[in-house]
Each structure stands twice: as C-alpha cells, then as structure tokens.
Design a protein around this motif. Structure first.
Motif, PDB file in Angstrom:
ATOM      1  N   LEU A 360      22.359  -4.263 -26.734  1.00  0.00           N
ATOM      2  CA  LEU A 360      23.469  -4.541 -25.552  1.00  0.00           C
ATOM      3  C   LEU A 360      23.875  -5.857 -25.750  1.00  0.00           C
ATOM      4  CD1 LEU A 360      24.616  -2.436 -23.883  1.00  0.00           C
ATOM      5  CD2 LEU A 360      23.010  -3.346 -22.017  1.00  0.00           C
ATOM      6  N   ALA A 361      25.141  -5.990 -25.488  1.00  0.00           N
ATOM      7  CA  ALA A 361      25.543  -7.345 -25.713  1.00  0.00           C
ATOM      8  C   ALA A 361      25.012  -8.105 -24.368  1.00  0.00           C
ATOM      9  CB  ALA A 361      27.210  -7.381 -25.307  1.00  0.00           C
ATOM     10  N   ASN A 362      24.722  -9.427 -24.560  1.00  0.00           N
ATOM     11  CA  ASN A 362      24.357 -10.244 -23.550  1.00  0.00           C
ATOM     12  C   ASN A 362      23.109  -9.788 -22.748  1.00  0.00           C
ATOM     13  OD1 ASN A 362      26.640 -11.841 -24.182  1.00  0.00           O
ATOM     14  ND2 ASN A 362      27.895 -10.464 -22.822  1.00  0.00           N
ATOM     15  N   SER A 363      21.783  -9.169 -23.744  1.00  0.00           N
ATOM     16  CA  SER A 363      20.805  -8.626 -23.005  1.00  0.00           C
ATOM     17  C   SER A 363      19.806  -8.846 -23.908  1.00  0.00           C
ATOM     18  CB  SER A 363      21.440  -7.089 -22.894  1.00  0.00           C
ATOM     19  OG  SER A 363      19.490  -6.558 -23.072  1.00  0.00           O
ATOM     20  N   ASP A 364      18.691  -8.919 -23.391  1.00  0.00           N
ATOM     21  CA  ASP A 364      17.358  -9.252 -24.480  1.00  0.00           C
ATOM     22  C   ASP A 364      16.772  -7.879 -24.722  1.00  0.00           C
ATOM     23  OD1 ASP A 364      14.872 -10.078 -21.828  1.00  0.00           O
ATOM     24  OD2 ASP A 364      16.027  -8.228 -22.004  1.00  0.00           O
ATOM     25  N   ASP A 365      17.298  -6.807 -24.347  1.00  0.00           N
ATOM     26  CA  ASP A 365      16.610  -5.325 -24.635  1.00  0.00           C
ATOM     27  C   ASP A 365      16.780  -4.877 -25.835  1.00  0.00           C
ATOM     28  OD1 ASP A 365      16.422  -2.618 -22.230  1.00  0.00           O
ATOM     29  OD2 ASP A 365      15.655  -2.749 -24.116  1.00  0.00           O
ATOM     30  N   THR A 366      15.667  -4.787 -26.584  1.00  0.00           N
ATOM     31  CA  THR A 366      15.760  -4.320 -27.956  1.00  0.00           C
ATOM     32  C   THR A 366      15.599  -2.996 -28.492  1.00  0.00           C
ATOM     33  OG1 THR A 366      13.575  -5.085 -28.433  1.00  0.00           O
ATOM     34  CG2 THR A 366      15.146  -6.898 -28.849  1.00  0.00           C
ATOM     35  N   ARG A 367      15.011  -2.121 -27.263  1.00  0.00           N
ATOM     36  CA  ARG A 367      14.696  -0.798 -27.603  1.00  0.00           C
ATOM     37  C   ARG A 367      15.534   0.080 -28.227  1.00  0.00           C
ATOM     38  NH1 ARG A 367      12.807   0.286 -21.373  1.00  0.00           N
ATOM     39  NH2 ARG A 367      14.419  -1.170 -21.000  1.00  0.00           N
ATOM     40  N   HIS A 420      27.203 -10.676 -28.380  1.00  0.00           N
ATOM     41  CA  HIS A 420      26.560 -11.470 -27.340  1.00  0.00           C
ATOM     42  C   HIS A 420      27.833 -12.631 -27.154  1.00  0.00           C
ATOM     43  CE1 HIS A 420      22.830  -9.910 -27.421  1.00  0.00           C
ATOM     44  NE2 HIS A 420      22.584 -10.414 -28.503  1.00  0.00           N
ATOM     45  N   ARG A 421      27.858 -12.884 -26.098  1.00  0.00           N
ATOM     46  CA  ARG A 421      29.234 -14.253 -25.858  1.00  0.00           C
ATOM     47  C   ARG A 421      29.031 -15.310 -26.938  1.00  0.00           C
ATOM     48  NH1 ARG A 421      25.971 -14.707 -21.475  1.00  0.00           N
ATOM     49  NH2 ARG A 421      27.286 -13.066 -20.385  1.00  0.00           N
ATOM     50  N   GLN A 422      27.834 -15.729 -27.254  1.00  0.00           N
ATOM     51  CA  GLN A 422      27.764 -16.973 -27.944  1.00  0.00           C
ATOM     52  C   GLN A 422      28.456 -16.802 -29.170  1.00  0.00           C
ATOM     53  OE1 GLN A 422      25.484 -15.561 -26.221  1.00  0.00           O
ATOM     54  NE2 GLN A 422      23.883 -16.774 -25.490  1.00  0.00           N
ATOM     55  N   TYR A 423      28.517 -15.312 -29.847  1.00  0.00           N
ATOM     56  CA  TYR A 423      29.105 -15.056 -31.209  1.00  0.00           C
ATOM     57  C   TYR A 423      30.755 -15.048 -30.994  1.00  0.00           C
ATOM     58  CZ  TYR A 423      24.313 -13.676 -32.334  1.00  0.00           C
ATOM     59  OH  TYR A 423      22.946 -13.857 -32.481  1.00  0.00           O
ATOM     60  N   ARG A 424      31.140 -15.143 -30.026  1.00  0.00           N
ATOM     61  CA  ARG A 424      32.698 -15.069 -29.958  1.00  0.00           C
ATOM     62  C   ARG A 424      33.289 -16.312 -30.111  1.00  0.00           C
ATOM     63  NH1 ARG A 424      34.510 -10.612 -27.468  1.00  0.00           N
ATOM     64  NH2 ARG A 424      32.918  -9.094 -26.457  1.00  0.00           N
ATOM     65  N   SER A 425      32.296 -17.448 -29.984  1.00  0.00           N
ATOM     66  CA  SER A 425      32.837 -18.769 -30.174  1.00  0.00           C
ATOM     67  C   SER A 425      32.603 -19.213 -31.524  1.00  0.00           C
ATOM     68  CB  SER A 425      32.531 -19.669 -29.111  1.00  0.00           C
ATOM     69  OG  SER A 425      31.121 -19.575 -28.978  1.00  0.00           O
ATOM     70  N   PRO A 440      32.443 -16.050 -48.496  1.00  0.00           N
ATOM     71  CA  PRO A 440      31.417 -15.611 -47.783  1.00  0.00           C
ATOM     72  C   PRO A 440      31.850 -14.226 -47.071  1.00  0.00           C
ATOM     73  CG  PRO A 440      32.188 -17.287 -46.603  1.00  0.00           C
ATOM     74  CD  PRO A 440      32.900 -17.385 -47.770  1.00  0.00           C
ATOM     75  N   VAL A 441      31.328 -13.269 -46.670  1.00  0.00           N
ATOM     76  CA  VAL A 441      31.661 -12.034 -46.164  1.00  0.00           C
ATOM     77  C   VAL A 441      31.476 -12.008 -44.658  1.00  0.00           C
ATOM     78  CG1 VAL A 441      31.395  -9.272 -46.123  1.00  0.00           C
ATOM     79  CG2 VAL A 441      31.115 -10.379 -48.256  1.00  0.00           C
ATOM     80  N   ILE A 442      32.340 -11.445 -43.814  1.00  0.00           N
ATOM     81  CA  ILE A 442      31.946 -11.222 -42.224  1.00  0.00           C
ATOM     82  C   ILE A 442      32.373  -9.745 -41.987  1.00  0.00           C
ATOM     83  CG2 ILE A 442      34.484 -12.065 -41.994  1.00  0.00           C
ATOM     84  CD1 ILE A 442      31.557 -12.628 -39.561  1.00  0.00           C
ATOM     85  N   VAL A 443      31.387  -9.162 -41.422  1.00  0.00           N
ATOM     86  CA  VAL A 443      31.238  -7.978 -41.043  1.00  0.00           C
ATOM     87  C   VAL A 443      31.327  -7.740 -39.395  1.00  0.00           C
ATOM     88  CG1 VAL A 443      30.345  -5.784 -40.932  1.00  0.00           C
ATOM     89  CG2 VAL A 443      30.058  -7.261 -43.189  1.00  0.00           C
ATOM     90  N   ASP A 444      32.348  -7.418 -38.772  1.00  0.00           N
ATOM     91  CA  ASP A 444      32.307  -7.268 -37.289  1.00  0.00           C
ATOM     92  C   ASP A 444      31.838  -5.946 -36.791  1.00  0.00           C
ATOM     93  OD1 ASP A 444      34.779  -8.208 -34.930  1.00  0.00           O
ATOM     94  OD2 ASP A 444      32.771  -7.831 -34.598  1.00  0.00           O
ATOM     95  N   GLY A 445      30.717  -5.854 -36.238  1.00  0.00           N
ATOM     96  CA  GLY A 445      30.375  -4.556 -35.545  1.00  0.00           C
ATOM     97  C   GLY A 445      30.756  -4.373 -34.124  1.00  0.00           C
ATOM     98  N   ARG A 446      31.383  -5.364 -33.489  1.00  0.00           N
ATOM     99  CA  ARG A 446      31.618  -5.120 -32.238  1.00  0.00           C
ATOM    100  C   ARG A 446      32.996  -5.801 -31.622  1.00  0.00           C
ATOM    101  NH1 ARG A 446      28.162  -1.270 -30.510  1.00  0.00           N
ATOM    102  NH2 ARG A 446      26.073  -1.789 -31.392  1.00  0.00           N
ATOM    103  N   ASN A 447      34.035  -5.839 -32.645  1.00  0.00           N
ATOM    104  CA  ASN A 447      35.201  -6.369 -32.444  1.00  0.00           C
ATOM    105  C   ASN A 447      35.337  -7.526 -31.733  1.00  0.00           C
ATOM    106  OD1 ASN A 447      38.088  -5.885 -32.401  1.00  0.00           O
ATOM    107  ND2 ASN A 447      37.763  -5.120 -30.050  1.00  0.00           N
ATOM    108  N   ILE A 448      34.643  -8.577 -32.082  1.00  0.00           N
ATOM    109  CA  ILE A 448      34.716  -9.979 -31.367  1.00  0.00           C
ATOM    110  C   ILE A 448      35.207 -10.830 -32.438  1.00  0.00           C
ATOM    111  CG2 ILE A 448      32.846  -9.394 -29.749  1.00  0.00           C
ATOM    112  CD1 ILE A 448      30.914 -11.048 -31.388  1.00  0.00           C
ATOM    113  N   ILE A 449      35.723 -10.597 -33.633  1.00  0.00           N
ATOM    114  CA  ILE A 449      36.077 -11.289 -34.481  1.00  0.00           C
ATOM    115  C   ILE A 449      37.589 -11.408 -34.880  1.00  0.00           C
ATOM    116  CG2 ILE A 449      35.835 -11.883 -36.982  1.00  0.00           C
ATOM    117  CD1 ILE A 449      33.470 -12.895 -35.629  1.00  0.00           C
TER     118      ILE A 449
END
Ligand code: SAJ
Length: 476
Positions: A360-367, A420-425, A440-449
């Motif tokens: 999940l974005a901005n979370s430490d939950d990895t389940r 994650h918010r850090q990746y938006r910048s 290089p290749v950039i693949v955006d899985g969460r529409n933040i690029i």
C-alpha cells in the motif's frame, strides 16, 4: 427460563472479556474499559512463547502493537491505572463475565489452497465454551466464512459448555472493520454490523457495542448476514479494482489513455448515476482483499450447496476478479520486458530497480505484496533485482537497499510498484544519470510518473493503462 429471562436476571452488561490481544482485541478492550457503562474488562491472552510477553506490557499500560496508533497508549494507561482493564492468561475468569468477544486471526494456511486456518480461533472458542455460564453473550469479531457462527462455532461452544445457544446463552458475529494506523477511530466511527443467531442475541450484542460508538451506529442483522457483509464488502472492493485493471489492459491494447477514459466515464454523474471506478495498478496486496473473496466463495459452497442458481459451467465473477488482480504483477513483468527489448537490453543480466515492497502507498505493511511475484519472475528470467522501500527496513526472504540512489545506480529499468510519496518527486534527469544508461526503462505501476518528462530525457516509458504512451518514439 428463556434466554431473555436469563439476560434480564443478569441485568446490564458490566464485565467484559476480550479474547485475543492483537490489533483488533486491544483497542476494543481499551474502549470497552473506557466506557462508564462497563465496570471491568479482562483481556485474555495465551501465555505462549510468541505472544505471552503482551500480558505484562498491557498490564503496564503499554501497547505491544508496532506502528503508530494515535491515542491507544494513552487510553491503555488511563484504563489500567483506573483498574478498569487488566490482561490475564487465566481463562477461568471468563466464568465471571457478562459478555466475551473473540478477536483471533484467521489466516490462510498457504497462498495456494486458500484454506483458512481456524485453529487459533477454535482454541479460543473452546476456551470460552469451557467457562460459559447461562445468560452470557459470546461475540465473534474475526473474519470468518459465512456459516461459521451458526455452524462450527455454535457447536463447539455447546459441546464444551453443555449449554444451548439461543436458549442458555446469546451468540453473535460483529465483524471488525479496523485499519492499522486508525484502530480507535475506526471502532468509534465505523457503523458496526451486529448479527445475532436470534433477535435476543442481536439485541444483547447491540447493547455491548453501542457505548463505544461515537458517530458510528449499530446495524442489526442475522449472524450469517453479518458474515456475508464482512466478506462481501472486501469482495466488492476487489471486484471494482479488477474492473479498473481490466479496462486499463484494454486501453493499453487499444492505444488509449485509461485516465482520460476514467474522467470521461466519471463525468456521467447526477440522478444517482455513478460508476465508482477505482484505480488500476501493479496489483492487489494486503490481508483483506486477497482472502475475503475466498471466504465468501466457501460460504456459498457450504451453505448454498445445490441451492445456488448460477450460469452453468461459469466460474465466479468474484474469483475471476481475484485472477485479474493477481495477473497485474505479471503484466508489470511484460511491460518491463517490452521496455528492455526496446532498449535493446536482454533481461538476462539486466539490473532492475524495484521501488516499493509495501502493498500500500505510504505504508510499511508488506503482507501479500504484489512486488513479490514480480521479483520472483524477474529473478527467474535472469535479471538482478534491487529493492527499495522508504517504509520497510526488512522483510522475510529479501534484502532491501536502504539508499534509493544505490538502488537506481546502474539500473536498466526502474519499476514503481508502490505509490509512496517519495517516488512522486523522482527527477528523471538524476535517475537517468544514476542509471548510466542511454535509454533506461521506467515502468509506472501506480500512475505517479509524468510520461513526457521522462521520455523527453531519453527514457523508454511503460505505464499501466497508458496505451497512448507505451509505444512512444524514443528520444535520442
Ligand atoms: N488498490 C488498487 N486500486 C485501488 C485501490 C487499492 O490497486 O483503487 C490496491 C492497493 O494498492 C493495495 C490493495 O489494492 O495493494 C488493497 O488496498 P486497500 O486500500 O483496499 O487496503 P486494505 O487491503 O488495507 O483494505 C482495507 C480494508 N479494510 C478492512 O478490511 C477493515 C478495506 O475493506 C477498506 O476498504 C480499505 O482498507 C480502506 O478503505 O482503507
């Protein structure tokens, strides 16, 4: 004596037992203890090697839960010092309670066969049954397969106590709807589904939960309807996400920008017409949406048996939704391989910078993170994968690279898995420099690029739902 007579003889609920001191039971017990309507709350916790430590911590008013839980520690200290809450491993004290709730996790044994492991919950139920007394209320809060409360749970309680549910004791299901990070707020503010095996049990359970609700209200129904509600609310969320994912795949195939279509579809509002389209993405993780569909399916197979009327030979739409969501990490592999092919880079030996291990974005939950199947596929294809996540220090079986620059350095492809918010910048020039690659290749899985900003400096862009950009001309 009828159950109603037994309950009125006992009077209003005063003593409450909460079995299972986890992320659901602890805030529930603290809120019960903080209500003036109730006299005393016992938290029951097995003194097991893995979680016995919680007993002493809780009795010091300390929370054993990791991560931020606003207000919880203060509330625990308050109710412990007021002697309204205490934690114990002595389950015989259940005999003194007016009401007992069980909040024990029901994980799946393994990801493949998706059979839930009810063993811990069943131990708890049997423990309650051993000390059950006439006129008591028992409430199951765990997420359970529809049919559990009136089926196996009722049977175990009656077996252990030689009492009869609905005659000598009240029994209900009140599913938890809490989110880590907002446990107290969710219990106070979410409406509470309360489902008894009969109206008397429903009423008694409503008496238990009403005092802890602030803006939430009690929604009464039968126990089985409550079990279906809990599993269906997550099944429907998973279905909505799958619908967005499927449309995004279609848009990519037709050269269309999904996000334009979403705005277009969403514009048809008014007169109660809404499409509530959610967001496509790199996949669906977590412990709710990845499992509750299968609880619902098992429920209809067990309870519905031959009664279900459904298109012959067709599989469940809900299970198909799960399949589509679980396909998305594979689609991310496809986007990565297509991007590397355009860059003339074989995947064998390529370096992939995987940004985001949390589900999940901005979370430490990895389940059940969707990053995991993606990483496994890329390793199997012979790539090197370095993983970064600002919120996750370590996770079982993987090594995380603490520095984002080190993760990106020398990468042939940078792949965003969590928003994650850090990746938006991220700055495309800096990332290109760090990669040291011409394309290089950039693949955006969460529409933040922003595709153009990266294409303009020479990246090969791939994005979920971006059929309008995924075959862009490469900038020399
Ligand atoms: N996701 C998408 N697209 C979306 C929304 C989510 O791909 O439009 C993905 C997320 O990236 C994540 C997964 O789905 O990988 C699950 O996201 P989630 O927001 O549903 O988070 P969960 O799994 O923590 O869901 C919980 C559930 N709450 C409970 O079970 C008590 C769910 O019912 C809630 O709707 C959700 O939180 C919430 O609304 O916060």
């Amino acid at each position: 004596m009828t159950l109603e007579a037994l309950i009125s003889k006992r009077g209003p609920i005063r003593k409450i037992g909460v079995v299972g001191m986890g992320y659901v039971g602890i805030p529930a017990a603290a809120l019960f203890a903080d209500s003036p309507e109730f006299e005393h709350v016992f938290g029951f916790q097995r003194d097991s090697p893995s979680s016995g430590y919680k007993i002493a911590m809780l009795n010091r008013g300390e929370s054993p839960l990791k991560g931020e839980e606003p207000g919880l520690e203060e509330l625990l200290k308050k109710v412990v010092s007021a002697k309204k809450f205490e934690c114990t491993a002595d389950f015989s004290k259940i005999a003194e309670m007016d009401a007992v709730t069980l909040s024990i996790q029901t994980p799946f044994k393994n990801k493949d066969d998706l059979i839930p492991d009810f063993s811990a919950l069943n131990d708890g139920i049997r423990n309650v049954g051993k000390y059950l007394k006439p006129g008591m209320l028992v409430v199951l809060e765990s997420t359970i397969t529809p049919g559990t409360t009136t089926g196996p749970a009722r049977a175990m309680l009656e077996e252990e106590s030689s009492l009869v549910a609905g005659v000598n004791f009240a029994l209900a299901h009140a599913p938890e709807r809490v989110m880590v990070g907002r446990l107290l707020r969710n219990i106070r503010e979410h409406d509470r589904i309360v489902g008894g095996i009969d109206p008397v049990s429903t009423a008694r359970a409503a008496e238990l939960y009403s005092p802890v609700l602030t803006i939430g209200k009690v929604i009464p129904m039968t126990a089985t309807a409550a079990e279906v509600t809990k599993t269906a609310e997550n099944t429907f969320r998973d279905l909505q996400i799958a619908a967005a994912n499927e449309l995004a795949l279609y848009c990519e195939a037709m050269g269309v920008n999904f996000y334009d279509v979403r705005v277009g579809v969403d514009s048809l509002k008014g007169e109660g017409i809404t499409r509530a389209m959610l967001w496509p993405g790199a996949g669906v993780g977590g412990h709710c949406l990845t499992k509750d569909t299968y609880h619902l399916e098992r429920g209809v197979q067990q309870l519905g048996k031959e009664l279900l009327d459904y298109p012959a030979g067709e599989r469940s739409l809900f299970v198909l939704a799960r399949t589509i969501n679980d396909f998305m990490p594979q689609h991310m592999v496809r986007l990565t391989l297509d991007g590397l092919a355009r860059a003339g880079r074989p995947v064998k030996g390529a370096k992939i910078a995987l940004l985001g291990w949390a589900f999940l974005a901005n979370s430490d939950d990895t389940r059940n993170t969707p990053s995991e199947p993606y990483r496994d596929d890329l390793l199997a294809a012979g790539a090197h994968v370095s993983i970064h996540d600002p919120y996750v220090e370590h996770a079982p079986g993987i090594t995380l690279t603490p520095s984002l620059d080190d993760t990106i350095r020398g990468a042939d492809a940078v792949v965003v898995f969590a928003g994650h918010r850090q990746y938006r910048s991220l700055d495309p020039r800096q990332v290109k420099e760090l990669s040291g690659k011409k394309h290089p290749v950039i693949v955006d899985g969460r529409n933040i690029i922003d595709p153009d900003a990266w294409i303009d400096v020479g990246f090969i862009y791939k994005g979920i739902g971006r059929g309008d950009k995924n075959n862009h001309p490469v900038r020399e």
